[in-house]
Design a protein around this motif. Structure first.
Motif, short mmCIF file in Angstrom:
data_model
loop_
_atom_site.label_atom_id
_atom_site.label_comp_id
_atom_site.label_asym_id
_atom_site.label_seq_id
_atom_site.Cartn_x
_atom_site.Cartn_y
_atom_site.Cartn_z
N PRO A 244 -15.28 -5.55 6.49
CA PRO A 244 -14.34 -6.49 5.89
C PRO A 244 -14.82 -7.92 6.14
O PRO A 244 -15.33 -8.22 7.21
CB PRO A 244 -13.04 -6.19 6.63
N ARG A 245 -14.63 -8.80 5.17
CA ARG A 245 -15.21 -10.13 5.31
C ARG A 245 -14.15 -11.22 5.41
O ARG A 245 -14.46 -12.34 5.79
CB ARG A 245 -16.12 -10.43 4.11
N HIS A 246 -12.94 -10.91 5.00
CA HIS A 246 -11.89 -11.93 5.06
C HIS A 246 -11.14 -11.79 6.39
O HIS A 246 -10.85 -10.67 6.82
CB HIS A 246 -10.93 -11.73 3.89
N PRO A 247 -10.87 -12.88 7.07
CA PRO A 247 -10.20 -12.78 8.37
C PRO A 247 -8.92 -11.95 8.34
O PRO A 247 -8.62 -11.21 9.28
CB PRO A 247 -9.90 -14.23 8.73
N TYR A 248 -8.20 -12.03 7.23
CA TYR A 248 -6.97 -11.26 7.14
C TYR A 248 -7.27 -9.75 7.07
O TYR A 248 -6.66 -8.96 7.78
CB TYR A 248 -6.16 -11.69 5.92
N SER A 249 -8.23 -9.38 6.23
CA SER A 249 -8.61 -7.96 6.14
C SER A 249 -9.11 -7.48 7.49
O SER A 249 -8.81 -6.37 7.94
CB SER A 249 -9.72 -7.72 5.12
N GLN A 250 -9.88 -8.34 8.13
CA GLN A 250 -10.42 -7.95 9.43
C GLN A 250 -9.29 -7.70 10.41
O GLN A 250 -9.31 -6.72 11.18
CB GLN A 250 -11.36 -9.04 9.94
N GLY A 251 -8.30 -8.55 10.34
CA GLY A 251 -7.14 -8.36 11.22
C GLY A 251 -6.44 -7.05 10.93
O GLY A 251 -6.11 -6.29 11.85
N LEU A 252 -6.23 -6.78 9.67
CA LEU A 252 -5.54 -5.53 9.30
C LEU A 252 -6.33 -4.33 9.79
O LEU A 252 -5.76 -3.38 10.34
CB LEU A 252 -5.41 -5.43 7.77
N ILE A 253 -7.63 -4.38 9.58
CA ILE A 253 -8.45 -3.23 9.93
C ILE A 253 -8.55 -3.07 11.44
O ILE A 253 -8.47 -1.97 11.98
CB ILE A 253 -9.83 -3.33 9.27
N ALA A 254 -8.67 -4.21 12.11
CA ALA A 254 -8.76 -4.13 13.57
C ALA A 254 -7.48 -3.60 14.18
O ALA A 254 -7.48 -3.00 15.25
CB ALA A 254 -9.08 -5.52 14.13
N ALA A 255 -6.39 -3.83 13.47
CA ALA A 255 -5.10 -3.39 14.01
C ALA A 255 -4.91 -1.89 13.83
O ALA A 255 -3.95 -1.32 14.36
CB ALA A 255 -3.97 -4.16 13.33
N LEU A 256 -5.77 -1.26 13.09
CA LEU A 256 -5.62 0.18 12.88
C LEU A 256 -5.84 0.92 14.18
O LEU A 256 -6.70 0.55 14.97
CB LEU A 256 -6.65 0.67 11.86
#
Ligand SMILES: Nc1ncnc2c1ncn2[C@@H]1O[C@H](COP(=O)(O)OP(=O)(O)O)[C@@H](O)[C@H]1O
Ligand code: SF4
Ligand SMILES: [Mg+2]
Lengths: 327, 299, 357
Positions: A244-256
């Protein structure tokens, strides 16, 4: 072959403080037989996107832009055209199976009424077809299920009935709005498997909406991530989820659960998503973003193409180097 | 009193917490066409009532004309059986119907608020008992009890007000109780009791703004009902009595002389317009309070 | 989410556990308590206010004769202390005895049997008319929400509930009887006409049972105007309520589902919206019906309609406690049973409902 092409879709809703855009300049497309996942926190405009395709926006809601389905412009169609399209060409299943089925009508009525209307089926032909559908979605004892009311089924079973209803007239596109959110974890997997299997058997396109990216990982071909009514990132599922390249997507994915927590990934996103009518200017994520710079609050925020079919709406692109080095 | 369906709906709507309903919506109420029409009509009636001696062409009690003159240039609404000018009487009638209806609503509100307040505040057995009593009043055909009380007290408008108050207060009691129960569970009452403010203070100071709004809307809606009941009792001869220029009593003179259409028509229109005006306002207020129209089916 | 068995036969949900029968029994007991409460309210309120039933029922000269007054009091038990009077009354009531009316000097039950059906007849017609028109108008109103037809219907129904019913009666009578000559006049039948043999007390029904179509149609022509006048108020109420119910149900997820299936709007409204709305609307119609029974007091004298309203008026003026209580109880009973009936319907039609109550 492109089945659905949405471009520059903006959805305006009436709120107590005036009109506000719940979806902003959204563009995406979906090929025949493809599964697209749309993800984002609750309130990011996913449902409104789906409803604008169906022509079912809430009272006083307006959509602008273009929605092209199967080669024809849909937006602004007459009531009649929408009616012929809904259920027949595009069908939809909704988030909460406890409320989305009619409590007072039998399963048979709800499963056959649109077949009889769209396909001019006789009562018995529609019933036959309904039995098969119930079998497809793995409802035990279809014959007695037809006579029952929705209240006699569990949530997972109801969602299966809803899927059967959506498939009844063999649509080309199925929109599933958070089909598993209201269900127990154990039941969720079954429903997802069913959707996957249906796609394979019927070669239909599916647009699946969720606020839980975990749902998408095993299922989708493409993913679109939304925040405050706008796209923040989109791309091929595998690539987007692993990189993921967008900080928001990264946040979502990291929260998984089970996501790797190394590196500079955010482990959760602080704060709350903005309320409709109060979207921050520029990149709406900037008040919550750990990488925000001054330019982030200045519109317009343009798309940056990361690779073929993968783009982000973040000029800062903080992890570009890390990721490139790692790979 | 058998709760009018509109009132039930209102109670339900009024009791639902109002946090999400922004200030903007309450202000814009006064820009809704029906509310404007309602306010204008009430404005006209208030003006007419206050300045009756100047507005009315004649003395409402003077019997100096011929009887039963149909509407004409001299007597726009004609004259009645006792040779009086009907227009002047309709104008003076506003001095009776409007203030007494409002008085009636205020009295019912006071009683209802006390009962509902005690019930909601103390809860438990007190609440159970008071609400059981309120239920009984709800199942009671109000006009019949009001008729009996008015008859017992003797035909006079003040007695009719008392009679109707006896049957009208439970609506307010139920509303206020519901509101208190709602606020009791809300956070800020918990917060203020944590800060050690006394319970009575909580009831009267902290809860007041939460309660006064919905109660006000209910009052606006109920003025119309009050006016209808009050003029109804007078029509039956159990409220204002001759020679008083009360609208309902005037309509009953029209019933006796029904072939002289003007005798009953105009006072009736006066009642209709005043009630309609209050209903326009009340209905608009209620819609603003309850945009999503509650989940009444399941309640 | 609690687990729900995959398939439960309808009958099982209905008749076991917290089933229907215990529910009805509980509600009936509550109803009895409510009705007793109503007698208590009527009794205490009328005792609390000054007023002398003896004076109201005896002539001037008789009232000045202490012997006659004492005899009158003794006959109707008015010489007893108040609480004894009440206990006696309730005791009789529990045996089905409503007492003797002070003003008509007849048993209250007999009076009610005579007068109640007359009012019932017009109230039933009124509620039926109001229900049919109100559901149609209210649905149109909801479907054209905030647009012109809705605005017109809104003003129309608010006007309906704002009209003083006694004035509506008078005006309608003037127009349809005096000016147009369409209405036959006052009363239930032509002067001197023989009423049909009493079965239900409703002339139309009784005449039909008797096979006497001439009398039946005459009865209909007489009851139409008072019934329609009564219907005006109920129409306004039912229209507004239907609009609200339909709007509320339109907001439900299952309506969105129905629309997402591409059903024509009229099917969505008829099958998916009106069906659930109807229950709520019938509840309101039931309540409206009970209030029409009481509200008819304001129109019956205009039409010389010998019904419950006129009887209630006479009882009130005569401070005739048994009469007043009789009328109150019959109206309250209708009210309570309407509510009960609707609640039972709810449970039968949608077993889900009871969970969310
Ligand atoms: N009927 C409505 N009227 C006004 N605003 C609405 C309505 N329905 C939803 N919204 C608002 O629109 C925004 C987007 O909602 P939605 O598309 O349902 O989000 P999501 O499906 O992503 O959770 C939210 O802020 C929500 O509060
Ligand atoms: S644009 Fe700025 S605020 Fe928005 S995600 Fe990128 S870095 Fe964060
Ligand atoms: Mg959603």
């Amino acid at each position: 072959m492109t089945l659905l092409n949405v471009s520059d879709l903006t959805v305006t809703l009436a709120t107590s403080t005036g009109d506000a855009d719940a979806v902003r300049n959204l563009s995406f497309s979906l090929d025949g037989g493809e599964i697209l996942g749309i993800a984002g926190e609750s309130g990011s405009g996913k449902t409104m996107t789906a409803l604008s395709i169906m022509g079912l926006l809430p009272y006083k809601g307006k959509a602008s832009g273009s929605i092209n389905f199967d080669g024809k412009e849909v937006l602004g169609s007459s009531k009649k055209k929408y009616q012929h399209m809904r259920g027949k060409e595009i069908s939809m299943i909704f988030q909460d199976p406890m409320t989305s089925l009619h409590p007072m009508l039998t399963v048979q009525t709800q499963l056959t009424e649109h077949m009889r209307y769209h396909d001019k089926m006789s009562k018995s032909a529609a019933r036959e077809s309904a039995l098969k559908l119930l079998d497809t979605v793995k409802i035990p004892d279809p014959a007695s299920a037809l006579r029952a009311h929705p209240s006699q089924f569990s949530g997972g079973m109801r969602q299966r009935i809803a899927i059967a209803m959506a498939l009844a007239c063999e649509p080309k596109l199925l929109i599933a709005d958070e089909p598993t959110t209201a269900l127990d974890v154990t039941v969720q997997a079954g429903i997802l498997r069913l959707l996957h299997q249906i796609r394979d058997e019927r070669n239909l396109s599916i647009m699946i909406i969720t606020h839980d990216l975990g749902v998408l990982s095993s299922l989708t071909d493409k993913i679109l991530i939304m925040y405050a009514g706008s796209e923040v990132e989109s791309g091929p599922a595998r690539e987007l989820l692993s990189n993921p390249r967008h900080p928001y997507s990264q946040g979502l994915i990291a929260a998984l659960p089970g996501a790797s927590r190394e590196g500079k990934f955010l482990t959760s996103i602080d704060g709350m998503p903005p309320e409709l009518g109060n979207f921050p200017s520029g990149c709406a994520f900037h008040p919550r973003c750990g990488f925000a710079e001054d330019r982030c609050s200045v519109p317009p925020i343009d798309a940056t193409v990361v690779s073929k079919g993968h783009r982000i709406y973040c000029p800062v692109n903080p992890f570009a180097h890390d990721r490139v080095e790692q790979s | 009193m058998i709760l009018s369906p509109n009132t039930r709906k209102t109670l339900k709507a009024l009791e639902t917490p109002t946090e999400k309903k922004g200030k903007g919506s309450t202000n814009s109420i006064w820009r809704q066409p029906l509310a404007i029409v309602g306010l204008t009509i009430i404005g006209v009636w208030v003006f007419v009532a206050v300045f009756a001696p100047w507005v009315a062409p004649y003395d409402p009690y003077s019997q100096e004309f011929d009887k039963f003159i149909p509407p004409s240039a001299e007597h726009w609404m004609g004259t009645d059986e006792l040779n009086r000018d009907i227009l002047s009487r309709v104008i003076y009638g506003a001095r009776i119907s409007l203030p007494y209806s409002i008085l009636l609503v205020v009295l019912s509100t006071i009683i209802g608020t006390i009962v509902g307040g005690v019930s909601g505040f103390f809860g438990g057995r007190v609440d159970a008992t008071l609400m059981r009593i309120t239920d009984m009043f709800f199942a009671f055909p109000g006009i019949i009890l009001a008729m009996a009380v008015a008859a017992a007290l003797g035909p006079e408008i003040r007695n009719a007000v008392i009679a109707i108050t006896i049957v009208a207060w439970p609506v307010y009691a139920r509303l206020v109780r519901g509101l208190i129960l709602n606020s009791k569970s809300s956070d800020y009452v918990t917060a203020s009791s944590l800060l050690g403010s006394s319970s009575i203070r909580t009831l009267f100071v902290d809860l007041r703004p939460n309660i006064s709004g919905p109660v006000f809307v209910l009052m606006a809606l109920e003025v119309g009902t009050a006016l209808l009941l009050l003029s109804g009792l007078s029509f039956l001869g159990l409220g204002a009595t001759p020679p008083s220029a009360e609208w309902g009593a005037m309509v009953s003179m029209g019933a006796v002389n029904f072939d002289r259409w003007w005798v009953g028509l105009f006072p009736g229109i006066a009642i209709l317009t005043a009630v309609l005006a209050f209903n326009f306002i009340g209905d608009t207020l209620r819609d603003a309070l309850d945009p999503r129209t509650a989940k009444a089916l399941r309640d | 989410m609690k687990p729900v068995p995959v398939l439960t036969p309808v009958t099982k949900t209905l008749f076991t556990g917290t089933g229907l029968t215990p529910f009805i029994i509980r509600r009936l007991l509550t109803a009895v308590v409510l009705i007793l409460g109503i007698t208590f309210i009527a009794f205490s309120v009328t005792q609390l206010v000054p007023g002398d039933p003896v004076a109201a029922n005896l002539g001037q000269s008789a009232y000045s004769d202490p012997d006659i007054v004492a005899a009158f009091k003794a006959e109707y038990g008015l010489d007893q202390p108040v609480h004894i009077q009440y206990i006696t009354y309730v005791g009789n009531l529990l045996q089905g005895n409503l007492g003797i009316s002070l003003s008509s000097k007849r048993p209250v039950a007999e009076d009610l049997r005579e007068f109640f059906p007359a009012t019932l007849e017009i109230a039933l017609v009124a509620v039926f008319v109001a229900l049919v028109l109100g559901v149609i108008l209210g649905t149109i109103s909801a479907m054209t929400r905030d647009r012109l037809p809705d605005q017109i219907i809104r003003v129309f129904s608010l006007t309906g509930v704002s009209m003083p019913v006694f004035w509506t009666a008078l005006t309608a009578f003037y127009i349809f009887f005096f000016v147009l000559g369409w209405a036959p006049g006052t009363g239930r039948l032509e002067p001197g006409a023989e009423p049909p043999p009493q079965v239900t007390g409703m002339y139309t029904v009784d005449a039909l049972l008797d096979g006497d179509f001439a009398t039946a149609s005459q009865a209909v022509s007489y009851l139409l105007l008072p019934a329609l006048v009564l219907a005006v108020f109920a129409l306004g109420v039912i229209t507004r309520f239907t609009r609200a119910s339909v709007l509320e149900i339109l907001g439900n997820d299952y309506v969105r589902t129905a629309r997402s299936k591409g059903l024509p709007e009229r099917v969505v409204i008829r099958r998916h919206v009106l069906r659930p709305a109807l229950l709520a609307i019938i509840t309101i119609a039931g309540v409206a019906f009970a209030s029409l029974l009481a509200g008819s007091v304001l129109i019956e004298n205009v039409f010389s309609w010998p019904g419950l309203g006129q009887y209630a008026y006479k009882s009130a003026v005569g401070l005739d406690l048994p009469g007043i209580m009789g009328v109150s109880m019959i109206v309250a009973t209708v009210f309570i049973f309407m509510n009960l009936l609707v609640d039972v319907l709810y449970r039968v039609i949608d077993p889900q409902m009871k969970d969310s109550k």
